[in-house]
Motif scaffolding. Structure first.
Motif, PDB file in Angstrom:
ATOM      1  N   SER A   1     122.935   6.667 105.088  1.00 22.46           N
ATOM      2  CA  SER A   1     123.333   6.061 106.371  1.00 22.46           C
ATOM      3  C   SER A   1     122.202   6.075 107.390  1.00 22.46           C
ATOM      4  CB  SER A   1     124.579   6.748 106.926  1.00 22.46           C
ATOM      5  OG  SER A   1     125.647   6.500 106.052  1.00 22.46           O
TER       6      SER A   1
ATOM      7  N   ALA B   1     120.086   3.229 106.375  1.00 24.12           N
ATOM      8  CA  ALA B   1     120.766   1.960 106.653  1.00 24.12           C
ATOM      9  C   ALA B   1     120.810   1.644 108.148  1.00 24.12           C
ATOM     10  CB  ALA B   1     122.177   1.976 106.078  1.00 24.12           C
TER      11      ALA B   1
ATOM     12  N   LYS C   1     136.868   0.081  98.748  1.00 22.95           N
ATOM     13  CA  LYS C   1     136.305  -1.270  98.907  1.00 22.95           C
ATOM     14  C   LYS C   1     135.713  -1.797  97.598  1.00 22.95           C
ATOM     15  CE  LYS C   1     133.293  -0.398 102.132  1.00 22.95           C
ATOM     16  NZ  LYS C   1     133.477   1.045 102.233  1.00 22.95           N
TER      17      LYS C   1
ATOM     18  N   ARG D   1     124.202   7.104  93.126  1.00 21.95           N
ATOM     19  CA  ARG D   1     125.539   7.665  93.447  1.00 21.95           C
ATOM     20  C   ARG D   1     125.496   9.180  93.621  1.00 21.95           C
ATOM     21  NH1 ARG D   1     127.745   2.828  94.585  1.00 21.95           N
ATOM     22  NH2 ARG D   1     126.914   1.348  93.110  1.00 21.95           N
TER      23      ARG D   1
ATOM     24  N   SER E   1     133.725   4.398 104.501  1.00 27.01           N
ATOM     25  CA  SER E   1     133.323   4.865 103.170  1.00 27.01           C
ATOM     26  C   SER E   1     134.533   5.385 102.410  1.00 27.01           C
ATOM     27  CB  SER E   1     132.315   6.011 103.297  1.00 27.01           C
ATOM     28  OG  SER E   1     131.216   5.614 104.055  1.00 27.01           O
TER      29      SER E   1
ATOM     30  N   ARG F   1     117.786  -3.237 107.463  1.00 24.93           N
ATOM     31  CA  ARG F   1     118.947  -4.142 107.563  1.00 24.93           C
ATOM     32  C   ARG F   1     118.493  -5.609 107.524  1.00 24.93           C
ATOM     33  NH1 ARG F   1     123.058  -1.126 107.965  1.00 24.93           N
ATOM     34  NH2 ARG F   1     124.398  -2.932 107.726  1.00 24.93           N
TER      35      ARG F   1
ATOM     36  N   ASP G   1     127.527   5.009 110.881  1.00 26.44           N
ATOM     37  CA  ASP G   1     127.806   3.588 110.635  1.00 26.44           C
ATOM     38  C   ASP G   1     128.452   2.894 111.843  1.00 26.44           C
ATOM     39  OD1 ASP G   1     126.774   3.878 108.105  1.00 26.44           O
ATOM     40  OD2 ASP G   1     128.707   3.941 107.083  1.00 26.44           O
TER      41      ASP G   1
ATOM     42  N   ARG H   1     128.858   9.903 107.832  1.00 26.92           N
ATOM     43  CA  ARG H   1     128.526   8.494 107.580  1.00 26.92           C
ATOM     44  C   ARG H   1     129.337   7.558 108.473  1.00 26.92           C
ATOM     45  NH1 ARG H   1     128.543   6.266 102.010  1.00 26.92           N
ATOM     46  NH2 ARG H   1     129.963   7.872 101.279  1.00 26.92           N
TER      47      ARG H   1
ATOM     48  N   GLY I   1     130.941  -4.080 102.178  1.00 29.62           N
ATOM     49  CA  GLY I   1     129.939  -3.351 102.953  1.00 29.62           C
ATOM     50  C   GLY I   1     130.479  -2.900 104.288  1.00 29.62           C
ATOM     51  N   ARG I   2     129.608  -2.970 105.307  1.00 34.07           N
ATOM     52  CA  ARG I   2     130.001  -2.511 106.636  1.00 34.07           C
ATOM     53  C   ARG I   2     129.874  -3.614 107.689  1.00 34.07           C
ATOM     54  NH1 ARG I   2     130.135   0.732 103.282  1.00 34.07           N
ATOM     55  NH2 ARG I   2     130.225   3.019 103.370  1.00 34.07           N
ATOM     56  N   ASP I   3     129.052  -4.618 107.395  1.00 33.86           N
ATOM     57  CA  ASP I   3     128.785  -5.660 108.397  1.00 33.86           C
ATOM     58  C   ASP I   3     128.874  -7.051 107.773  1.00 33.86           C
ATOM     59  OD1 ASP I   3     126.637  -5.518 106.703  1.00 33.86           O
ATOM     60  OD2 ASP I   3     125.112  -5.735 108.255  1.00 33.86           O
ATOM     61  N   ILE I   4     129.610  -7.162 106.684  1.00 33.36           N
ATOM     62  CA  ILE I   4     129.628  -8.434 105.951  1.00 33.36           C
ATOM     63  C   ILE I   4     130.392  -9.505 106.738  1.00 33.36           C
ATOM     64  CG2 ILE I   4     130.102  -9.543 103.708  1.00 33.36           C
ATOM     65  CD1 ILE I   4     128.019  -7.176 103.697  1.00 33.36           C
TER      66      ILE I   4
ATOM     67  N   ARG J   1     121.670   2.058  99.179  1.00 39.00           N
ATOM     68  CA  ARG J   1     121.455   3.289  98.402  1.00 39.00           C
ATOM     69  C   ARG J   1     120.134   3.220  97.636  1.00 39.00           C
ATOM     70  NH1 ARG J   1     125.885   6.664  97.364  1.00 39.00           N
ATOM     71  NH2 ARG J   1     127.719   6.079  98.561  1.00 39.00           N
TER      72      ARG J   1
ATOM     73  N   SER K   1     126.985  -4.359  98.569  1.00 38.18           N
ATOM     74  CA  SER K   1     125.829  -4.267  99.476  1.00 38.18           C
ATOM     75  C   SER K   1     125.437  -2.820  99.720  1.00 38.18           C
ATOM     76  CB  SER K   1     126.114  -4.995 100.798  1.00 38.18           C
ATOM     77  OG  SER K   1     127.050  -4.297 101.564  1.00 38.18           O
ATOM     78  N   GLY K   2     126.409  -1.891  99.623  1.00 37.92           N
ATOM     79  CA  GLY K   2     126.095  -0.469  99.792  1.00 37.92           C
ATOM     80  C   GLY K   2     125.104   0.015  98.742  1.00 37.92           C
TER      81      GLY K   2
ATOM     82  N   ARG L   1     125.558   3.054 115.122  1.00 40.87           N
ATOM     83  CA  ARG L   1     124.167   2.580 115.106  1.00 40.87           C
ATOM     84  C   ARG L   1     124.030   1.333 115.977  1.00 40.87           C
ATOM     85  NH1 ARG L   1     125.140   1.033 109.191  1.00 40.87           N
ATOM     86  NH2 ARG L   1     126.095  -0.997 109.486  1.00 40.87           N
TER      87      ARG L   1
HETATM   88  O1  C5P Z   1     129.443   1.346 100.367  1.00 46.16           O
HETATM   89  P1  C5P Z   1     128.633   2.590 100.190  1.00 46.16           P
HETATM   90  O2  C5P Z   1     129.358   3.838 100.600  1.00 46.16           O
HETATM   91  O3  C5P Z   1     128.015   2.730  98.848  1.00 46.16           O
HETATM   92  O4  C5P Z   1     127.426   2.405 101.204  1.00 46.16           O
HETATM   93  C1  C5P Z   1     126.467   3.420 101.409  1.00 46.16           C
HETATM   94  C2  C5P Z   1     126.006   3.413 102.842  1.00 46.16           C
HETATM   95  O5  C5P Z   1     125.227   2.244 103.080  1.00 46.16           O
HETATM   96  C3  C5P Z   1     127.078   3.414 103.915  1.00 46.16           C
HETATM   97  O6  C5P Z   1     127.497   4.716 104.269  1.00 46.16           O
HETATM   98  C4  C5P Z   1     126.385   2.741 105.079  1.00 46.16           C
HETATM   99  O7  C5P Z   1     125.655   3.680 105.814  1.00 46.16           O
HETATM  100  C5  C5P Z   1     125.407   1.797 104.417  1.00 46.16           C
HETATM  101  N1  C5P Z   1     125.837   0.403 104.406  1.00 46.16           N
HETATM  102  C6  C5P Z   1     125.593  -0.368 105.516  1.00 46.16           C
HETATM  103  N2  C5P Z   1     125.892  -1.697 105.508  1.00 46.16           N
HETATM  104  C7  C5P Z   1     126.447  -2.277 104.437  1.00 46.16           C
HETATM  105  C8  C5P Z   1     126.736  -1.500 103.290  1.00 46.16           C
HETATM  106  C9  C5P Z   1     126.434  -0.157 103.305  1.00 46.16           C
HETATM  107  O8  C5P Z   1     125.092   0.138 106.518  1.00 46.16           O
HETATM  108  N3  C5P Z   1     126.703  -3.585 104.455  1.00 46.16           N
END
Ligand code: C5P
Length: 227
Positions: A103, A106, A18, A94, A14, A112, A187, A183, A132-135, A41, A36-37, A190
């Motif tokens: 989180s 998510a 990004k 936001r 985070s 997911r 993240d 977070r 994102g986190r898993d793209i 959200r 994707s975040g 999980r």
């Molecule tokens: O990118 P951003 O900080 O706005 O994302 C918010 C939250 O969404 C992250 O802290 C994460 O827990 C989750 N997230 C995720 N997978 C993604 C994008 C975001 O788990 N692809």
């Protein structure tokens, strides 16, 4: 010769920059940008507003049927904005209220699965930058370009504080720091699709880089991968 259309996957912790980087890269090369975040959200906002307990699987799956997330381009500010069931929620998603909850939301498999499916559809035509986190690991494992962003946590907290200030929100640095640590932990720990660097991702550490440098770093890679 025209460049080949590719998928650019940008993952990382985070507040490493990004979204800022992904948005600028997409605008510069004429690609679509998907945050994707913002989708996670929006789901977290819905759960908060409708008192959905994340420990209640039935309530979670029922509400997922009632949630429709989309992005619309705002001509006035030149930005793509997040809509939840037809309402612009770009500012609401936001807030710290949502940031504190997102989180945990998510981490739910049902969430997911639903958002992942929508994200994969968005990438069908390629020419997309998604962050994102898993793209790069899960959504687009075959993405032609994968970037993994990281930065010193104190710098990340400071930058996030400045970003919130620009939205007229004053938040204590310690609160931001704690939230980032929490977070990061959720993240990366999980069960489903945790945040991790894809083997073929290129690391971009932004601690000592300006936004312009980050953007040209990715554009240079795009040039290599798309020709
Ligand atoms: O990118 P951003 O900080 O706005 O994302 C918010 C939250 O969404 C992250 O802290 C994460 O827990 C989750 N997230 C995720 N997978 C993604 C994008 C975001 O788990 N692809």
């Amino acid at each position: 010769m025209e460049n080949k259309k590719i998928i650019i996957a940008i993952d990382g912790y985070s507040a490493c920059g990004k979204s800022t980087t992904a948005k600028a890269v997409a605008a510069s090369i004429g690609y679509s940008y998907i945050d994707s975040g913002a989708m996670y959200r929006a789901v977290a906002l819905y759960f908060l507003d409708n008192y959905i307990k994340i420990t209640d699987p039935k309530a979670v799956s029922k509400s997922l049927e009632d949630i429709e997330i989309s992005f619309r381009f705002n001509e006035k500010n030149g930005a793509s904005e997040t809509y939840l069931n037809g309402i612009n929620v770009e500012d609401q998603i936001r807030t710290m209220r949502v940031t504190q909850k997102v989180s945990e939301v998510a981490a739910l498999k049902a969430v997911r699965d639903k958002l992942g499916e929508q994200q994969q559809k968005m990438g069908k035509k390629k020419a997309i930058v998604m962050d994102g986190r898993d793209i790069g690991t899960h959504i687009f494992p075959y993405a032609e370009l994968k970037v993994f962003m990281e930065a010193d946590i104190n710098i990340r907290a400071y930058r996030r504080q400045q970003e919130l200030l620009n939205r007229d929100k004053v938040v204590d640095l310690d609160e931001i720091l704690e939230n980032l640590k929490k977070r990061d932990h959720i993240d990366t720990h999980r069960k489903d699709n945790p945040l991790t660097k894809a083997e073929d991702a290129i690391v971009l550490n932004t601690t000592d880089r300006t936004i312009e440098e980050q953007v040209s770093f990715v554009i240079d890679l795009w040039k290599q991968k798309s020709t």
